[in-house]
Scaffold this active site. Structure first.
Site, short mmCIF file in Angstrom:
data_model
loop_
_atom_site.label_atom_id
_atom_site.label_comp_id
_atom_site.label_asym_id
_atom_site.label_seq_id
_atom_site.Cartn_x
_atom_site.Cartn_y
_atom_site.Cartn_z
N GLU A 1 9.31 16.28 15.83
CA GLU A 1 9.75 16.01 14.46
C GLU A 1 9.03 16.97 13.51
OE1 GLU A 1 8.41 12.45 12.36
OE2 GLU A 1 10.46 12.10 11.70
N GLY B 1 1.60 4.30 13.27
CA GLY B 1 2.26 3.07 13.73
C GLY B 1 1.57 2.49 14.96
N LYS C 1 0.87 -1.18 0.00
CA LYS C 1 0.00 0.00 0.00
C LYS C 1 0.90 1.22 0.00
CE LYS C 1 -2.02 2.95 2.06
NZ LYS C 1 -1.85 4.37 1.68
N CYS D 1 13.51 10.60 7.78
CA CYS D 1 13.26 10.21 9.17
C CYS D 1 14.53 10.29 10.02
CB CYS D 1 12.69 8.79 9.22
SG CYS D 1 13.67 7.64 8.27
N GLY E 1 6.35 5.03 8.58
CA GLY E 1 5.53 6.24 8.59
C GLY E 1 5.54 6.87 9.97
N SER E 2 4.46 7.56 10.28
CA SER E 2 4.41 8.33 11.52
C SER E 2 4.13 7.46 12.74
CB SER E 2 3.31 9.40 11.40
OG SER E 2 2.06 8.76 11.24
P1 NAD Z 1 1.90 8.49 7.66
O1 NAD Z 1 2.01 7.68 8.90
O2 NAD Z 1 0.93 9.59 7.61
O3 NAD Z 1 1.54 7.54 6.41
C1 NAD Z 1 2.32 6.42 6.08
C2 NAD Z 1 1.45 5.42 5.35
O4 NAD Z 1 0.44 4.95 6.24
C3 NAD Z 1 0.72 5.96 4.12
O5 NAD Z 1 0.73 4.95 3.13
C4 NAD Z 1 -0.69 6.19 4.66
O6 NAD Z 1 -1.69 6.12 3.66
C5 NAD Z 1 -0.84 5.04 5.62
N1 NAD Z 1 -1.85 5.25 6.66
C6 NAD Z 1 -2.41 6.42 7.09
N2 NAD Z 1 -3.29 6.18 8.09
C7 NAD Z 1 -3.30 4.85 8.29
C8 NAD Z 1 -3.97 3.98 9.20
N3 NAD Z 1 -4.84 4.47 10.08
N4 NAD Z 1 -3.70 2.66 9.16
C9 NAD Z 1 -2.80 2.16 8.29
N5 NAD Z 1 -2.15 2.92 7.38
C10 NAD Z 1 -2.37 4.26 7.39
O7 NAD Z 1 3.38 8.99 7.37
P2 NAD Z 1 3.89 9.89 6.16
O8 NAD Z 1 3.40 11.27 6.37
O9 NAD Z 1 3.59 9.22 4.86
O10 NAD Z 1 5.48 9.83 6.37
C11 NAD Z 1 6.13 10.66 7.28
C12 NAD Z 1 6.52 9.90 8.52
O11 NAD Z 1 7.22 8.71 8.16
C13 NAD Z 1 7.47 10.67 9.40
O12 NAD Z 1 7.09 10.57 10.75
C14 NAD Z 1 8.81 9.98 9.18
O13 NAD Z 1 9.71 10.11 10.23
C15 NAD Z 1 8.38 8.57 8.96
N6 NAD Z 1 9.41 7.81 8.22
C16 NAD Z 1 10.14 6.88 8.91
C17 NAD Z 1 11.15 6.16 8.26
C18 NAD Z 1 11.96 5.13 9.00
O14 NAD Z 1 12.59 4.30 8.35
N7 NAD Z 1 11.98 5.13 10.31
C19 NAD Z 1 11.39 6.39 6.92
C20 NAD Z 1 10.62 7.34 6.25
C21 NAD Z 1 9.62 8.04 6.92
#
Ligand code: NAD
Length: 498
Positions: A400, A249, A192, A302, A244-245
């Site tokens: 962040e 998570g 996804k 990140c 992601g965030s």
């Molecule tokens: P996000 O958490 O908003 O979204 C990430 C993904 O999750 C997207 O595909 C989104 O559609 C999906 N998503 C949204 N709500 C969801 C839910 N309720 N259940 C399941 N999936 C859902 O994050 P973002 O804005 O896309 O990315 C930025 C964040 O990612 C920052 O906090 C950054 O630090 C983190 N990040 C971490 C790493 C790492 O390796 N640690 C790498 C890149 C980004």
């Protein structure tokens, strides 16, 4: 010819690009069941790029069912590791052959510079795929020492259906960090991508088929967070790998617990500390590296070095070099091959970063930047921005921002620097600059971070090193042989021989 590949070349190529927006399920491109679509817009100029299938639960169910069927049929999991390796290597070769097209697509969809996608995202993705392809026929189980009456083995088996939910900052690379080890281990995958950057994931699905991957093994369901939530709650998904965030998570972990206790791997945010001691081997190098550590990819990284901790006695000599180094990170048009940074992903993220800049103006001293740049294109472009804070308590020093905003503050002793560095819920990365072995040794042991760089920041791209965080930066690690283990179950087999 390199001299032809100027901005005009990329703009012309962009016009000829055929963009696929349908989901990829069971080996074919399909519309969403509802036929609903959403637009993927280019951060470069906010122009719509493609109508993309808006996958909902029914589409997620279909993709998971296709993945399950392919897994149980053994068309992938049942192959000899060397056969899976051959397909993955062919896929990597096809990605390489399509590098220009994929880099352009990634730049259009994410707003990052074409030099980055050509030189970083695509080679990194291909390297990751090749690395895990090469690993899988070199995996050995264990034979524990047993009584002579028994013989036993410990082996790794694929889990089944792995869901990968990924963000927009390195769309293809973050996806590959999940699907490469998961597929190498023999699982079937439902990916996804972020709704902000779904296009490259959809394109590479066709290349997977061309490489000989059986239908149903690699599926892509574009959609918003609800499609990710459906995957996290799905009773037939064995494992969910997320980048992601922290907010999402946590929700995924909760949903996994509330459904079938699927395995959960989380790579989340960071607020990484870059510590420069007075005995740093080269202040100029440290200052230039500190600028790169936060401003590359518009700070949307990140593991960005978003907190710069400088020992007080060298603060006045380091700051002017840092300010000068920052001029090299001004954004340009993402399709200009000379641009080192490009557009912020979208208006929502831009507003968020601007809010932090406003907060910074109240709680710290603005040293550089802070302004939007509107003369590049009609997307969101921001000056690289630096604040000098009195101490680590400022909000901009704790939260962040995920944008091109650096917070600098001074410390007096190594112990104080380590305490400040660790005074965060995150623990993704850190760096220490010093010439003293004892300082380095002490700091690298004490810093609570998944990666610690010494006298450099975010250098050495090497799949042998695990990537991930301590504390609320997540669990498990991407990359390295440790990542293969995330997508396998251990099986103990015990045979009575006498
Ligand atoms: P996000 O958490 O908003 O979204 C990430 C993904 O999750 C997207 O595909 C989104 O559609 C999906 N998503 C949204 N709500 C969801 C839910 N309720 N259940 C399941 N999936 C859902 O994050 P973002 O804005 O896309 O990315 C930025 C964040 O990612 C920052 O906090 C950054 O630090 C983190 N990040 C971490 C790493 C790492 O390796 N640690 C790498 C890149 C980004």
């Amino acid at each position: 010819m390199a001299d032809l590949k100027d901005q005009a070349y990329w703009l012309a190529q962009a016009k000829t690009l055929e963009i696929e927006g349908r989901a990829f399920v069971d080996g074919v491109y399909v519309d969403a069941h509802s036929r609903e679509t959403f637009y993927s817009y280019s951060p470069i100029d906010t122009a719509p790029l493609a109508a993309v299938a808006r996958c909902e639960s029914v589409d997620v169910d279909r993709a998971v069912a296709a993945a399950r069927r392919s897994f149980e049929a053994g068309v992938w999991a049942g192959l000899a590791p060397g056969e899976r390796k051959a397909v993955l290597l062919k896929w990597a070769a096809l990605l390489e052959a399509h590098t220009e097209e994929l880099a352009l697509l990634e730049t259009l969809d994410s707003g990052k510079p074409i030099a980055d996608t050509l030189g970083g995202d695509l080679p990194g993705t291909i390297y990751c795929l090749r690395w895990f392809a090469e690993l899988i026929d070199k995996v050995h189980g264990e034979v524990p020492a047993t009584s002579p009456a028994f013989f036993g083995t410990v082996t790794q088996q694929p889990m089944g259906v792995v869901a990968a939910v990924v963000p927009w900052n390195y769309p293809l690379l973050m996806a590959a960090w999940k699907f490469a080890p998961a597929l190498a281990a023999g699982n079937s995958v439902v990916l996804k991508p972020s709704e902000k950057t779904p296009l490259s994931a959809l394109r590479i699905a066709a290349l997977a088929m061309e490489a000989g991957m059986p239908a149903g093994v690699f599926n892509v369901v574009p959609g918003d967070g609800s499609a990710g939530r459906d995957l996290s709650l799905h009773g037939d998904v064995d494992c969910i790998a997320f980048t992601g965030s922290g907010k999402v998570g946590r929700e995924i972990a909760k949903n996994a617990a509330a459904s079938n206790l699927k395995r959960v791997w989380l790579e989340l945010g960071g607020k990484s500390a870059n510590i420069v001691m007075a005995d740093c081997p080269d202040i100029t190098q440290a200052a230039h590296s500190a600028a790169a550590a936060i401003f590359a990819n518009m700070g949307q990284v990140c593991s960005a070095g978003s907190r710069l901790l400088v020992q007080r006695s060298i603060l006045d000599s380091l700051i002017p070099v840092l300010l000068e180094a920052t001029d090299a990170w001004l954004p340009g048009h993402p399709l200009d091959p000379n641009s080192v940074t490009g557009a912020i992903i979208d208006g929502v993220q831009f507003e968020r970063v601007c809010e932090y800049i406003d907060i910074g103006q109240q709680e710290a001293q603005l040293l550089k930047g802070g302004q939007a740049l509107s003369d590049i294109a009609s997307g969101a472009y921001l000056q690289p921005t630096i604040f000098l804070a009195r101490d680590a308590s400022a909000r901009i020093a704790r939260e962040e921002i995920f944008g091109p905003v650096l917070v600098v503050f001074a410390f007096d002793t190594l112990e104080e620097a380590i305490a400040i560095a660790n005074q965060t819920e995150y623990g993704l990365a850190a760096a220490i600059w010093s010439s003293d072995l004892k300082t380095i040794h002490h700091a690298t042991r004490q810093l609570k971070a998944g990666t610690v760089w010494v006298n450099c920041y975010d250098e050495l791209v090497d799949m042998n090193f695990p990537f991930g965080g301590f504390k609320e930066s997540g669990n498990g690690r991407d990359n390295s042989a440790h990542a293969l283990g995330k997508y396998t179950e251990l099986k103990s087999t015990i045979v009575r021989c006498a």
